[in-house]
Design a protein around this motif. Structure first.
Motif, short mmCIF file in Angstrom:
data_model
loop_
_atom_site.label_atom_id
_atom_site.label_comp_id
_atom_site.label_asym_id
_atom_site.label_seq_id
_atom_site.Cartn_x
_atom_site.Cartn_y
_atom_site.Cartn_z
N TYR A 175 0.96 -0.98 0.32
CA TYR A 175 0.20 -0.27 0.05
C TYR A 175 0.69 1.57 -0.18
O TYR A 175 0.44 2.35 -1.03
N ARG A 191 1.21 3.76 -2.87
CA ARG A 191 0.34 5.48 -2.78
C ARG A 191 2.08 6.55 -2.86
O ARG A 191 1.32 7.24 -3.84
N ASP A 203 1.85 9.46 -5.74
CA ASP A 203 1.86 10.85 -5.40
C ASP A 203 3.40 11.36 -6.52
O ASP A 203 2.93 12.18 -6.68
#
Length: 103
Positions: A4, A8, A12
């Protein structure tokens, strides 16, 4: 859980890249850079950094530009006034809002 975090970071990074591309394509990035230069000069940031560089050179003698940049970069970032950072963030948010309204 580690996946995760990696996902992420990837998302980003992709988002930052897409925003930067929009800023470049529209010419807004150059406008923001010019605004930043102006604000940093107005608040005395550039003069502060010049003095820090002079102090480092006085203490250690001549040094390479790369070494000097490496040493002053963290200090330079810390010395940017919050008001300047906030103004830039507001301008970027406004730009992104305008872009989303155009699409």
């Amino acid at each position: 859980m580690a996946e995760y975090g990696g996902d992420r970071k990837t998302k980003d990074g992709q988002m930052r890249s897409a925003i930067n591309q929009q800023l470049v394509e529209t010419g807004e990035r150059e406008k923001l850079k010019e605004l930043l230069r102006t604000r940093l000069t107005e608040c005395g940031w550039r003069d502060q950094l010049k003095e820090i560089c002079k102090d480092i050179i006085r203490e250690r003698g001549l040094t390479t530009v790369d070494d000097l940049v490496r040493e002053i970069t963290p200090k330079g970032r810390q010395l940017v006034p919050d008001s300047v950072k906030k103004e830039l963030l507001i301008r970027i948010r406004h730009f992104l809002e305008q872009q989303s309204n155009l699409q």
